[in-house]
Scaffold this motif. Structure first.
Motif, PDB file in Angstrom:
ATOM      1  N   ASP A 181      -4.789  -2.697  -7.309  1.00 14.84           N
ATOM      2  CA  ASP A 181      -4.260  -3.415  -6.158  1.00 14.84           C
ATOM      3  C   ASP A 181      -4.857  -4.813  -6.148  1.00 14.84           C
ATOM      4  OD1 ASP A 181      -2.785  -3.841  -3.897  1.00 14.84           O
ATOM      5  OD2 ASP A 181      -4.128  -2.777  -2.543  1.00 14.84           O
ATOM      6  N   GLU A 182      -4.024  -5.810  -5.899  1.00 12.02           N
ATOM      7  CA  GLU A 182      -4.464  -7.212  -5.941  1.00 12.02           C
ATOM      8  C   GLU A 182      -5.177  -7.511  -7.251  1.00 12.02           C
ATOM      9  OE1 GLU A 182      -5.494  -9.143  -2.502  1.00 12.02           O
ATOM     10  OE2 GLU A 182      -4.363  -7.814  -1.180  1.00 12.02           O
ATOM     11  N   THR A 242       0.840  -1.206   0.000  1.00 13.36           N
ATOM     12  CA  THR A 242       0.000   0.000   0.000  1.00 13.36           C
ATOM     13  C   THR A 242       0.874   1.254   0.000  1.00 13.36           C
ATOM     14  OG1 THR A 242      -1.470  -1.282   1.401  1.00 13.36           O
ATOM     15  CG2 THR A 242      -2.034   1.030   1.067  1.00 13.36           C
TER      16      THR A 242
HETATM   17 MG    MG Z   1      -2.273  -4.913  -0.089  1.00 14.45          MG
END
Ligand code: MG
Ligand code: ADP
Length: 459
Positions: A178-179, A52
């Protein structure tokens, strides 16, 4: 290595010091300078490795530097004021975010927003908001009306707002997936492509994923320009700080007894128990509560409010055992989680990696225990192939399986010799695969992953 040496803005350094971060994690050390230099990034790195901040710090840095140069554009509110001054009735001004972070689930989106708030405490002008399914509509409108610089969203709900003209991406500078692997698993590919097609070509794109093979690599190449590839520690799936083991069980009764026994381990601070279905999550949480554990269920059928309450109760320690499904537990980051139990094995090996990654956060140690029916030995093998690690089988005295686990043709293992082994609760020596044995089929598992999930598809 220090955060200063990465070239970050002093306001960010101050926030990181306040947050207790002393030095960048490896993925941050590589990603931050590259992103500050304006590069697109393709990053694979294991859960808990600090991804992050790896994308948020350079982005905040960019906003802090732009603010210092006074290059902020006209906000929609200013546009509305200008319209009023001209005697026109201002239309609803769409939000014009500068950064968009797409995440697979609501929990993850909220976590990214919380982390962003933490990293930007010294930057008064930067706002981050989450736009999520399950959030009341007026609330979402209120958040968008603030015209946040940073929008964190799950793809489905975001598209609703785009289609109704509430969000305009013409000013977007940074796009983060993200992901990404997980979003594709959840069937968001078309949504993602649509969203990306509405963003300016000039954007900076950063994609984070457990793996960059297959479909993810495909989309990654299409949406990035000359990306810098960052792959930390070869395999993103090793979780060196998490001790894993398998217990074989004969039937459900045996499984329940063993789980209760394992949960009484004094070494447990907090635990997550994973189940295959939402119903099982509820049933097991109820049963554990009756047995005297402070347990709570977490799954996709619960309202967002209830999910948030449960997660907060977990964070402040009121809940000791969280019984959860994969999708609901995605991205949970509670440092007190010392143990993960797989009451059911996950359908996909990647899910196993994400599950056990709920423990051992931020460099701590963790324990991951899977309760496995004899017929499921083949699934354990798949997980071992995927993680390129063997998982020791453990047997606890008084909880031995009646049947001996009998996977075929296991080198160095004779039928029956598992029964009395490892009775002190220490992991036994038996494994499904020889440690270090070469595996030529390591990537094969991802091929056969169609089929329904037991959990909701949308975040
Ligand atoms: Mg993460
Ligand atoms: P990932 O997305 O890779 O799974 P996160 O970004 O969620 O990892 O970070 C995992 C945990 O590590 C969080 O609790 C975060 O606050 C913490 N963390 C991240 N970077 C650092 C750092 N440089 N120093 C200390 N803790 C950190």
């Amino acid at each position: 290595m220090t955060f200063e040496s990465l070239g970050l803005h002093p306001q960010i350094i101050k926030a990181l010091t306040d947050a207790g971060y002393t030095e960048p994690t490896p993925v941050q050390a590589q990603a931050v300078p590259a992103a500050i230099a304006g590069r697109d990034l393709l990053v694979s790195s294991q859960t808990g490795s600090g991804k992050t901040a790896a994308f948020m710090l350079p982005s905040l840095h960019k906003f802090a530097s732009a603010a210092a140069e006074g290059s902020a554009g006209k906000t929609p509110n200013q546009q509305a004021q200008a319209a009023r001054a001209r005697g026109e009735r201002p239309r609803f001004a769409p939000a014009q975010p500068k950064m968009l972070v797409l995440t697979p689930t609501r929990e993850l989106a909220l976590q990214v927003t919380t982390a962003t708030d933490k990293y930007s405490t010294q930057m008064r002008r930067v706002k981050a908001v989450s736009i999520l399914g399950g959030m009341p509509y007026p609330k979402q409108m209120q958040l968008l009306a603030r015209n946040p610089e940073i929008l964190v969203a799950t793809p489905g709900r975001l598209i609703d707002h785009m289609e109704s003209g509430k969000i305009d991406f013409s000013q977007l500078e940074i796009l983060v997936l993200d992901e990404a692997d997980r979003m594709l698993d959840m069937g968001f590919i078309e949504d993602i492509e649509l969203i990306v097609s509405r963003t300016p070509e000039t954007r900076q794109t950063m994609l984070f994923s457990a793996t960059l093979d297959g479909m993810v690599g495909n989309i990654a190449r299409r949406i990035t320009k000359d990306p810098q590839l960052i792959q930390i520690s070869g395999s993103s799936t090793r979780h060196e700080n998490i001790q894993q083991r398998v217990h074989f069980v004969d039937d459900l009764l045996h499984k329940n007894r063993l789980l209760d026994h394992l949960l009484r381990d004094v070494a447990i601070d907090q635990a997550v128990v994973f189940t295959a279905t939402k119903r099982d999550a509820d049933t097991i949480a109820d049963r554990l509560n009756i047995a005297g554990f402070a347990a709570a269920a977490l799954h996709g059928d619960m309202h967002q409010g209830a999910r948030n309450r449960t997660l907060n109760a977990m964070r402040n320690g009121q809940v000791r055992v969280l019984v959860a499904t994969d999708v609901a537990a995605r991205g949970i980051d509670v440092p007190g989680i010392t143990h993960v139990f797989n009451f059911d094995l996950p359908k996909f090996a990647e899910d196993y990696v994400h599950r056990i990654g709920r423990t051992g956060r931020a460099g701590r140690k963790g324990i991951a225990v899977s309760l496995v029916n004899h017929a499921e030995g083949v699934h354990v093998k798949r997980i071992e192939r995927f993680t390129k690690q063997s998982i020791p089988v453990d047997v606890i005295e008084g909880y031995e399986p009646r049947k001996s686990a009998a996977p075929r043709a296991r080198p160095g293992w004779k039928p029956g010799d598992g029964r009395k082994q490892g009775s002190g609760g220490k992991p036994g020596q038996r494994t499904f695969a020889k440690p270090g044995a070469p595996r030529k089929d390591g990537g094969g598992y991802r091929g056969n992953r169609e089929g329904g999930r037991s959990d909701g598809r949308r975040g």
